[in-house]
Write a protein that holds these residues in place. Structure first.
Motif, PDB file in Angstrom:
ATOM      1  N   VAL A  99      -3.055   6.106   7.281  1.00 16.71           N
ATOM      2  CA  VAL A  99      -4.511   6.266   7.340  1.00 16.71           C
ATOM      3  C   VAL A  99      -4.990   7.187   6.222  1.00 16.71           C
ATOM      4  CG1 VAL A  99      -6.395   7.245   8.716  1.00 16.71           C
ATOM      5  CG2 VAL A  99      -4.708   5.766   9.798  1.00 16.71           C
ATOM      6  N   LEU A 100      -4.242   8.274   5.985  1.00 16.61           N
ATOM      7  CA  LEU A 100      -4.597   9.189   4.903  1.00 16.61           C
ATOM      8  C   LEU A 100      -4.543   8.492   3.543  1.00 16.61           C
ATOM      9  CD1 LEU A 100      -3.011  12.695   5.564  1.00 16.61           C
ATOM     10  CD2 LEU A 100      -5.321  11.890   6.009  1.00 16.61           C
ATOM     11  N   ILE A 101      -3.495   7.705   3.334  1.00 17.15           N
ATOM     12  CA  ILE A 101      -3.361   6.992   2.066  1.00 17.15           C
ATOM     13  C   ILE A 101      -4.525   6.033   1.859  1.00 17.15           C
ATOM     14  CG2 ILE A 101      -1.943   5.283   0.839  1.00 17.15           C
ATOM     15  CD1 ILE A 101       0.521   6.609   2.038  1.00 17.15           C
ATOM     16  N   TYR A 102      -4.927   5.353   2.936  1.00 11.83           N
ATOM     17  CA  TYR A 102      -6.076   4.443   2.854  1.00 11.83           C
ATOM     18  C   TYR A 102      -7.332   5.209   2.474  1.00 11.83           C
ATOM     19  CZ  TYR A 102      -9.512   0.932   4.227  1.00 11.83           C
ATOM     20  OH  TYR A 102     -10.554   0.041   4.224  1.00 11.83           O
ATOM     21  N   LYS A 103      -7.510   6.381   3.087  1.00  5.47           N
ATOM     22  CA  LYS A 103      -8.683   7.212   2.779  1.00  5.47           C
ATOM     23  C   LYS A 103      -8.689   7.605   1.305  1.00  5.47           C
ATOM     24  CE  LYS A 103     -10.107  12.039   3.283  1.00  5.47           C
ATOM     25  NZ  LYS A 103     -11.549  11.965   3.382  1.00  5.47           N
ATOM     26  N   LEU A 104      -7.539   8.070   0.806  1.00 11.16           N
ATOM     27  CA  LEU A 104      -7.466   8.533  -0.579  1.00 11.16           C
ATOM     28  C   LEU A 104      -7.701   7.392  -1.567  1.00 11.16           C
ATOM     29  CD1 LEU A 104      -4.381  10.935  -0.325  1.00 11.16           C
ATOM     30  CD2 LEU A 104      -6.806  11.533  -0.271  1.00 11.16           C
ATOM     31  N   MET A 105      -7.197   6.215  -1.236  1.00 11.06           N
ATOM     32  CA  MET A 105      -7.334   5.087  -2.153  1.00 11.06           C
ATOM     33  C   MET A 105      -8.721   4.463  -2.092  1.00 11.06           C
ATOM     34  SD  MET A 105      -3.616   3.200  -1.761  1.00 11.06           S
ATOM     35  CE  MET A 105      -4.045   1.996  -3.015  1.00 11.06           C
ATOM     36  N   LYS A 106      -9.310   4.417  -0.899  1.00 12.14           N
ATOM     37  CA  LYS A 106     -10.613   3.766  -0.745  1.00 12.14           C
ATOM     38  C   LYS A 106     -11.761   4.675  -1.148  1.00 12.14           C
ATOM     39  CE  LYS A 106     -13.715   1.603   2.616  1.00 12.14           C
ATOM     40  NZ  LYS A 106     -13.962   1.261   4.036  1.00 12.14           N
ATOM     41  N   GLU A 107     -11.732   5.926  -0.660  1.00 14.95           N
ATOM     42  CA  GLU A 107     -12.870   6.818  -0.866  1.00 14.95           C
ATOM     43  C   GLU A 107     -12.727   7.713  -2.091  1.00 14.95           C
ATOM     44  OE1 GLU A 107     -13.684   8.907   2.740  1.00 14.95           O
ATOM     45  OE2 GLU A 107     -14.210   7.077   3.829  1.00 14.95           O
ATOM     46  N   LYS A 108     -11.532   7.764  -2.660  1.00 14.72           N
ATOM     47  CA  LYS A 108     -11.277   8.574  -3.856  1.00 14.72           C
ATOM     48  C   LYS A 108     -11.679  10.030  -3.655  1.00 14.72           C
ATOM     49  CE  LYS A 108     -10.002   4.854  -6.083  1.00 14.72           C
ATOM     50  NZ  LYS A 108      -8.575   4.609  -6.374  1.00 14.72           N
ATOM     51  N   THR A 109     -11.435  10.543  -2.472  1.00  9.21           N
ATOM     52  CA  THR A 109     -11.737  11.944  -2.176  1.00  9.21           C
ATOM     53  C   THR A 109     -10.743  12.461  -1.145  1.00  9.21           C
ATOM     54  OG1 THR A 109     -13.379  13.477  -1.277  1.00  9.21           O
ATOM     55  CG2 THR A 109     -13.396  11.242  -0.401  1.00  9.21           C
ATOM     56  N   CYS A 110     -10.434  13.754  -1.247  1.00  8.95           N
ATOM     57  CA  CYS A 110      -9.553  14.379  -0.263  1.00  8.95           C
ATOM     58  C   CYS A 110     -10.301  15.452   0.531  1.00  8.95           C
ATOM     59  CB  CYS A 110      -8.323  14.968  -0.939  1.00  8.95           C
ATOM     60  SG  CYS A 110      -8.687  16.280  -2.124  1.00  8.95           S
ATOM     61  N   ALA A 111     -11.628  15.376   0.506  1.00  9.56           N
ATOM     62  CA  ALA A 111     -12.447  16.350   1.228  1.00  9.56           C
ATOM     63  C   ALA A 111     -12.079  16.346   2.710  1.00  9.56           C
ATOM     64  CB  ALA A 111     -13.926  16.021   1.054  1.00  9.56           C
ATOM     65  N   GLY A 112     -11.904  17.524   3.270  1.00  4.64           N
ATOM     66  CA  GLY A 112     -11.576  17.647   4.690  1.00  4.64           C
ATOM     67  C   GLY A 112     -10.089  17.659   4.976  1.00  4.64           C
ATOM     68  N   LEU A 113      -9.260  17.398   3.965  1.00  7.63           N
ATOM     69  CA  LEU A 113      -7.813  17.395   4.168  1.00  7.63           C
ATOM     70  C   LEU A 113      -7.212  18.725   3.728  1.00  7.63           C
ATOM     71  CD1 LEU A 113      -6.731  13.854   2.934  1.00  7.63           C
ATOM     72  CD2 LEU A 113      -7.109  14.630   5.271  1.00  7.63           C
TER      73      LEU A 113
END
Length: 272
Positions: free
Chosen positions: A62-76
């Motif tokens: 899920v984290l990888i999907y977030k990083l690849m789709k949204e191009k942000t690591c905000a909140g992590l």
């Protein structure tokens, strides 16, 4: 005329109004009921540990999907990911030198994806990293775990270095999520993908804790003797229970948010 509330909303409202002692009692009852259910439907309780590792892997995905789709690591929390990589690397070493099985393969896959997440946060998406919110110093977490591991570790026939390393990864895993919870505590608003990831960690911790508790019950306590003597067997169980309770409060608000139809999780003061 007010629209009738759904049963889940009514139950959540009632639960929210209860004093802390009642909430704690209900949480214990719910946990015991879940253990009874798992004991009835899962015949080989080793599968619960495999399931816990699989759910953890899903959370990383899920984290990888977030990083690849949204191009942000905000909140992590980068520090939580680094702690996760450390305990997985140590556990992987212990698996190779002490016992090689399906857990070794799962740990290797989870470590590889965790290192990829660390790389993305530290280098590719550094501009969106909330460093000021991720403010728990790693040595506050690592050093106490190392000291406890030196004092309390397995009494098996393996080399003492391997036994201390095994204990260290157990203790570090129990508290590795604390920096992530601190980030969420500082921001008070948790976006969906981060919430899904932390909830997956909560589910994984519960399954792992259930595995150990049911194994102890099935062996009528003999498993504790097999793990060694002294404080170590108790510390294994305590570590599993600590991990579960650390995430329990967040998981409650996550489930409440999902059933309430909210995409963004807003945490009240005092949570996590």
């Amino acid at each position: 005329m007010k629209a009738p509330r759904r049963p889940i909303q009514a139950a959540a409202t009632w639960l929210r109004r209860q004093p802390p002692k009642v909430k704690a009692f209900l949480a214990v009852i719910s946990g015991m009921a879940a253990l009874v259910l798992l004991r009835a439907i899962v015949h080989d309780h080793d599968n619960l540990f495999v399931a816990a590792e699989a759910v953890h892997s899903i959370g990383i995905a899920v984290l990888i999907y977030k990083l690849m789709k949204e191009k942000t690591c905000a909140g992590l929390s980068l520090k939580s990911q680094e702690l996760t990589a450390i305990f997985l690397a140590v556990r992987l070493y212990c698996s190779f030198v002490m016992e090689y099985d399906i857990h070794t393969v799962l740990d290797l896959a989870t470590l590889a994806t965790t290192l990829w997440v660390v790389y993305m946060i530290r280098f590719n998406l550094r501009s969106s990293y909330m460093e000021d919110k991720d403010n728990i110093a790693l040595y506050y977490v690592v050093v106490p775990c190392a000291v406890i591991a030196l004092v309390v570790h397995p009494s098996t026939s393996h080399h003492v270095v391997n036994r201390i390393a095994w204990a260290f990864c157990v203790y570090l895993e129990a508290v590795s999520v604390l920096p992530q919870l601190r980030v969420m505590q500082n921001t008070k608003i948790v976006e969906p993908f981060t919430a899904h990831y932390v909830f997956a960690l909560g589910v994984a911790r519960f399954l792992s804790c259930a595995h150990w508790v049911l194994q102890v019950l099935d062996t009528r306590g003999h498993l504790l003797v097999a793990l060694g003597y002294g404080l170590w067997p108790s510390m294994v169980l305590i570590s599993e229970i600590v991990q579960t309770f650390i995430l329990a409060d967040f998981c409650y608000y996550y489930v409440k948010s999902v059933f309430g139809g909210q995409l963004v999780l807003r945490l009240p003061s005092g949570v996590v």
